[in-house]
Write a protein that holds these residues in place. Structure first.
Motif, mmCIF file in Angstrom:
data_model
loop_
_atom_site.group_PDB
_atom_site.id
_atom_site.type_symbol
_atom_site.label_atom_id
_atom_site.label_comp_id
_atom_site.label_asym_id
_atom_site.label_seq_id
_atom_site.Cartn_x
_atom_site.Cartn_y
_atom_site.Cartn_z
ATOM 1 N N LEU A 91 1.564 -5.466 0.668
ATOM 2 C CA LEU A 91 1.579 -4.255 1.489
ATOM 3 C C LEU A 91 0.663 -3.152 0.942
ATOM 4 O O LEU A 91 0.373 -2.189 1.649
ATOM 5 C CB LEU A 91 3.012 -3.744 1.647
ATOM 6 C CG LEU A 91 3.927 -4.652 2.468
ATOM 7 C CD1 LEU A 91 5.364 -4.153 2.429
ATOM 8 C CD2 LEU A 91 3.433 -4.789 3.899
ATOM 9 N N ASP A 92 0.198 -3.289 -0.299
ATOM 10 C CA ASP A 92 -0.801 -2.366 -0.831
ATOM 11 C C ASP A 92 -2.149 -2.568 -0.126
ATOM 12 O O ASP A 92 -2.973 -1.666 -0.093
ATOM 13 C CB ASP A 92 -1.011 -2.575 -2.336
ATOM 14 C CG ASP A 92 0.130 -2.002 -3.165
ATOM 15 O OD1 ASP A 92 0.933 -1.218 -2.629
ATOM 16 O OD2 ASP A 92 0.207 -2.353 -4.364
ATOM 17 N N ASP A 95 -0.978 -3.777 6.427
ATOM 18 C CA ASP A 95 0.304 -3.535 7.064
ATOM 19 C C ASP A 95 0.704 -4.800 7.810
ATOM 20 O O ASP A 95 -0.156 -5.588 8.208
ATOM 21 C CB ASP A 95 0.194 -2.358 8.030
ATOM 22 C CG ASP A 95 1.539 -1.771 8.395
ATOM 23 O OD1 ASP A 95 2.547 -2.134 7.750
ATOM 24 O OD2 ASP A 95 1.596 -0.957 9.333
ATOM 25 N N GLU A 97 3.105 -6.168 11.008
ATOM 26 C CA GLU A 97 3.959 -5.903 12.164
ATOM 27 C C GLU A 97 4.861 -7.106 12.388
ATOM 28 O O GLU A 97 4.416 -8.244 12.285
ATOM 29 C CB GLU A 97 3.120 -5.712 13.432
ATOM 30 C CG GLU A 97 2.436 -4.390 13.529
ATOM 31 C CD GLU A 97 1.678 -4.233 14.851
ATOM 32 O OE1 GLU A 97 1.492 -5.233 15.582
ATOM 33 O OE2 GLU A 97 1.257 -3.116 15.131
ATOM 34 N N MET A 112 -5.694 -1.707 6.803
ATOM 35 C CA MET A 112 -5.541 -0.268 6.569
ATOM 36 C C MET A 112 -6.822 0.223 5.905
ATOM 37 O O MET A 112 -7.902 -0.099 6.378
ATOM 38 C CB MET A 112 -4.289 -0.011 5.731
ATOM 39 C CG MET A 112 -3.028 -0.479 6.433
ATOM 40 S SD MET A 112 -1.477 -0.044 5.634
ATOM 41 C CE MET A 112 -1.697 -0.511 3.952
#
Length: 164
Positions: A91-92, A95, A97, A112
């Protein structure tokens, strides 16, 4: 656990940059298998350090599938659980869903701020990644899974046994 989550996250970023279609957790898992399989055949080494188990529909990465299931089901993990570290690391970079359908939960990946870091990979690794992404970028997860069953090692492995 010898899984290289940083390389995994970066390859996902690369696939997003390359506009790989229908990029969900299932297609990703199968593409990672094909990359590890192809790279191991060429060099004797896997790219991601994952172990793949034969499932009815496709090869399943043992650790990555577990991580995807934890994310999809919103499971809480203890602070010292190594899987929590792997999820946080993933998650660093991007993202995720969660899309709930009638019969399954699907994870989709969103870029991101992080950019793909080619320096994490040597020349042969990049060659493998580019070859597999180019070959399967526009294929459905089912067609990519079917490609796995054309491989003798996959067909010859018993259900729920380790392929590589």
């Amino acid at each position: 656990m010898k899984l290289d989550i940083t390389k995994i996250a970066n390859v996902i970023l690369y696939m997003l940059d390359e506009n790989v279609t229908q990029l969900n957790d299932r297609k990703l898992s199968i593409l990672f298998f094909l990359m590890d399989y192809s790279h191991q055949k060429a060099t004797g080494e896997k790219l991601f350090g994952e172990e793949y188990i034969k499932d009815k529909r496709n090869p399943e990465p043992s650790v990555l599938s577990e991580i995807f299931d934890i994310i999809a089901n919103g499971e809480d993990l203890e602070e010292d659980d190594e899987r929590l570290f792997l999820i946080q690391e993933l998650l660093d970079y991007l993202d995720i869903e969660i899309h709930t359908h009638d019969k399954f939960i699907e994870l989709r990946f969103i870029k991101m701020e992080e950019e793909f870091d080619e320096t994490l990979f040597d020349k042969e690794e990049m060659k493998t990644i580019k070859k597999i992404v180019e070959k399967y970028k526009d294929e459905s997860p089912r067609k990519v899974a079917n490609a796995c069953f054309k491989l003798d090692e996959v067909r010859d492995t018993k259900l729920n046994e380790i392929i590589i």
